[in-house]
Design a protein around this motif. Structure first.
Motif, PDB file in Angstrom:
ATOM      1  N   LYS B  45      38.052  36.928  49.050  1.00  0.00           N
ATOM      2  CA  LYS B  45      39.529  37.068  48.085  1.00  0.00           C
ATOM      3  C   LYS B  45      39.185  37.272  46.866  1.00  0.00           C
ATOM      4  O   LYS B  45      39.562  38.352  45.946  1.00  0.00           O
ATOM      5  N   SER B  46      38.561  36.083  46.269  1.00  0.00           N
ATOM      6  CA  SER B  46      38.274  36.132  44.751  1.00  0.00           C
ATOM      7  C   SER B  46      37.367  37.484  44.252  1.00  0.00           C
ATOM      8  O   SER B  46      37.748  37.863  43.196  1.00  0.00           O
ATOM      9  N   PHE B  85      43.477  32.691  36.803  1.00  0.00           N
ATOM     10  CA  PHE B  85      42.422  32.187  38.058  1.00  0.00           C
ATOM     11  C   PHE B  85      42.930  30.962  38.598  1.00  0.00           C
ATOM     12  O   PHE B  85      43.954  30.300  38.141  1.00  0.00           O
ATOM     13  N   GLN B  86      41.988  30.834  39.456  1.00  0.00           N
ATOM     14  CA  GLN B  86      41.999  29.595  40.165  1.00  0.00           C
ATOM     15  C   GLN B  86      42.167  28.285  39.269  1.00  0.00           C
ATOM     16  O   GLN B  86      42.807  27.379  39.559  1.00  0.00           O
ATOM     17  N   ASP B 162      45.071  34.106  41.163  1.00  0.00           N
ATOM     18  CA  ASP B 162      43.916  33.672  42.378  1.00  0.00           C
ATOM     19  C   ASP B 162      44.220  32.178  42.466  1.00  0.00           C
ATOM     20  O   ASP B 162      44.083  31.411  41.933  1.00  0.00           O
ATOM     21  N   GLU B 163      44.551  32.206  43.649  1.00  0.00           N
ATOM     22  CA  GLU B 163      45.074  30.662  44.437  1.00  0.00           C
ATOM     23  C   GLU B 163      45.936  29.816  43.416  1.00  0.00           C
ATOM     24  O   GLU B 163      45.723  28.861  42.691  1.00  0.00           O
ATOM     25  N   THR B 194      46.046  35.491  45.947  1.00  0.00           N
ATOM     26  CA  THR B 194      45.367  35.271  46.963  1.00  0.00           C
ATOM     27  C   THR B 194      45.628  33.709  47.212  1.00  0.00           C
ATOM     28  O   THR B 194      46.131  33.118  46.409  1.00  0.00           O
TER      29      THR B 194
END
Lengths: 277, 322
Positions: B45-46, B85-86, B162-163, B194
């Motif tokens: 995913k990332s 980002f995550q 992302d998450e 994601t």
């Protein structure tokens, strides 16, 4: 709730390419300066090391050396030590930014990598020059007169600081773990410092080490500062500085070498910066 | 509809040495959609999001975002995307407003516009009263909100997340989703996220399920669930194997025995339970009936539940990869 600005407002007209790059350089520089200004303790700590060298080691060695004032000799080296502190700090902040993801955030901005690297290096150079000024304020203590020539010294320190930061940035984009980064920098800095003629005259070293001194770009940086320093206390009897085939390279060439090193480090770091994976 | 796709990937792939992280991903996201990219950790995913955002260079395939090719015109792509980002990527030493100003400068927003825009965005994520506080003092949820504000500051066409809600409590998670839906409605934004939270994927208009570097299923959540179509009845009995034989002969249903017990697929699970209990001769300890969830969909397509990492080479236990 009525809003004055519609979030869906059409995308604003973005300023021209070059202007945008320059703003990016400026904001990265500004970020480093703001962070530097907020961390007073770090500033104070970074000055302790050079001052210990100058006032304790310098004074102690002056006593055993008899005639010559060793502190005067040590002064350029101590300035040199002071300006390299931010290189480590900027490098660490890059490694840290990588771990925290801030670096990725910068890398997705529509800005050239060179602009990012230049901004970071200018930030480090500003901080380094500030450290240099702090130490330079002690010139009188070690017998260096406060002459207008010191302005030249400051400019040299700015260049050296920029070069150091550029090398720190280069190391930081190549080394991804913070522990490794610190080990590598510490391992690299000690020989670079001792083999540059910053702490003691390199002319007393055996042949094979003398080669290392000649190859060390820091030798020329220190020598340039030493030769610019007013008052004539910076030299020691018998010390000739770096020699190329029996002659001393001109001052401008020495500074040119340092600038070349900076340009090289910035170029390579910008290239490596692009490859995040 | 395919002509105005705002994100399009064709055969997008990435190798790290001999290891293939992403293997030929095809995607199309229409403007204004909330598109979910669902898969377990390490599914790619990332990496895929990294390639779409020009941070990672694809090994093969093509991708276009907002009409620009990620390889040929990365700057145009970057100008048109926002990215979360995550991990939090705020500068903790700077205040909320300084973080946004940094972003505005980096994206070259005209200064006068940037000032009002920053105020609007802080207002929108309810951080106007904390604008001059250092981010160091912010909670996880506040950081995320500030990051949403930052990601949208330059009015991107697509927001990549992302998450986005990893590590946040349920209440904050709901609040973040409210913000995202609001942005979408007010700004006509496309959201690409994601997640490995199935509950989060249900917030999406369309989802793609990725496993081991490839998309295994794609569609609206409801349609994906309809593919599975059946309820899952999980039994714990004194002898699962004997129970499975009985289910096969007497009910004509198939099932399998796994770590969670005996699993049977049935059109109507609730109706089956009383008959099962009456007719099985082995003692029944527990019965659980599960309606199809995205977890089921995931299991159906990959043979694994999303939570169990499982050995990478394990064969499918249920269903097959299509």
């Amino acid at each position: 709730m009525p809003r004055t600005v519609d979030p869906a407002a059409p995308a604003p007209v973005h300023t021209a390419r070059l202007g945008r790059e320059l703003r990016a350089v400026r904001v990265l520089w500004l970020r480093e300066v703001i962070r530097f200004g907020r961390n007073r303790l770090r500033v104070a700590m970074a000055l302790v090391g050079p001052l210990v060298f100058l006032l304790i080691l310098g004074t102690g060695l002056s006593a055993v050396m008899g005639g010559a004032d060793f502190r005067g000799y040590l002064f350029p080296g101590v300035l040199f030590m002071a300006v390299q502190a931010p290189a480590l700090a900027v490098g660490i902040s890059i490694v840290w930014d990588r771990q925290s993801g801030f670096l990725r955030q910068m890398l997705v901005a529509p800005v050239r990598r060179g602009a990012l690297v230049a901004g970071l290096c200018l930030g480090g150079a500003t901080a380094g020059t500030f450290y240099g000024l702090c130490v330079l304020a002690l010139a009188g203590v070690v017998g260096v007169p406060y002459s207008p020539r010191l302005v030249l010294v400051v400019l040299e320190l700015a260049l050296i600081s920029f070069t150091f930061t550029a090398m720190g940035v280069l190391a930081a984009v190549c080394i991804r773990r913070i522990e490794s980064f610190q080990v590598v920098i510490n391992l690299a800095m000690t020989p670079l410092l001792f083999l540059s003629g910053a702490v003691f005259p390199a002319s007393g070293l055996p042949g094979w080490l003398a080669v290392a001194v000649q190859a060390n770009p820091m030798t020329y940086a220190v020598d340039a500062v030493r030769r610019t320093m007013p008052g004539g206390t910076a030299g020691l009897p018998g010390d000739t500085g770096p020699q190329w085939w029996g002659t001393t390279p001109p001052l401008t060439l020495e500074l040119g070498l340092v600038a070349l090193l900076a340009a090289l480090a910035v170029t390579v770091a910008s290239k490596r910066f692009a490859h995040t994976d | 509809m395919t002509d105005d796709a705002v994100v399009r990937a064709t055969g997008l792939g990435k190798d790290y040495g001999a290891r293939t992280a992403v293997d030929g991903v095809d995607l199309e996201v229409a403007p204004g959609q909330v598109f979910g990219f669902l898969g377990p950790n390490g599914a790619g995913k990332s990496t895929t999001i990294g390639m779409l955002c020009t941070v990672i260079r694809p090994t093969r395939g093509r991708a276009e975002v907002a009409g620009h090719d990620v390889l040929r015109s990365p700057d145009e792509v970057r100008q048109n995307i926002g990215l979360l980002f995550q991990e939090s990527t705020l500068d903790a030493d700077l205040t909320a407003v300084e973080n946004l100003r940094f972003q505005a400068e980096l994206y070259g927003l005209p200064r006068r516009h940037a000032r009002t825009r920053i105020d609007t965005m802080l207002d929108l994520v309810d951080l106007a009263d904390r604008r001059d506080d250092p981010v160091r003092l912010f909670s996880g949820g506040m950081c995320r909100r500030l990051e949403i504000a930052r990601g949208l500051l330059h009015t991107p066409k697509v927001l990549f997340l992302d998450e986005p809600t990893t590590g946040l409590d349920a209440q904050t998670r709901v609040a973040i989703w409210e913000h995202l839906h609001r942005m979408r409605e007010e700004a006509g934004l496309t959201v690409f996220l994601t997640t490995h939270h199935l509950s989060e994927a249900e917030n999406c208009d369309r989802i793609a399920i990725i496993d081991r570097g490839g998309v295994v299923a794609e569609g609206p959540p409801a349609a994906l669930k309809a593919v599975v179509g059946t309820d899952l009845v999980t039994l714990r009995t004194g002898d699962d194997q004997a129970a499975l034989r009985a289910v096969r002969t007497r009910f004509g249903l198939d099932g399998d025995v796994g770590a969670e017990g005996l699993r049977i697929r049935a059109a109507n699970g609730a109706h089956l339970v009383p008959r099962l209990c009456a007719e099985l001769t082995v003692p029944v300890h527990s019965v659980v009936v599960t309606e199809p969830t995205l977890d089921e969909v995931f299991l159906h397509h990959t043979g694994r539940t999303i939570r169990e990492p499982g050995p990478r080479t394990a064969g499918p236990a249920v269903g097959s990869r299509s």
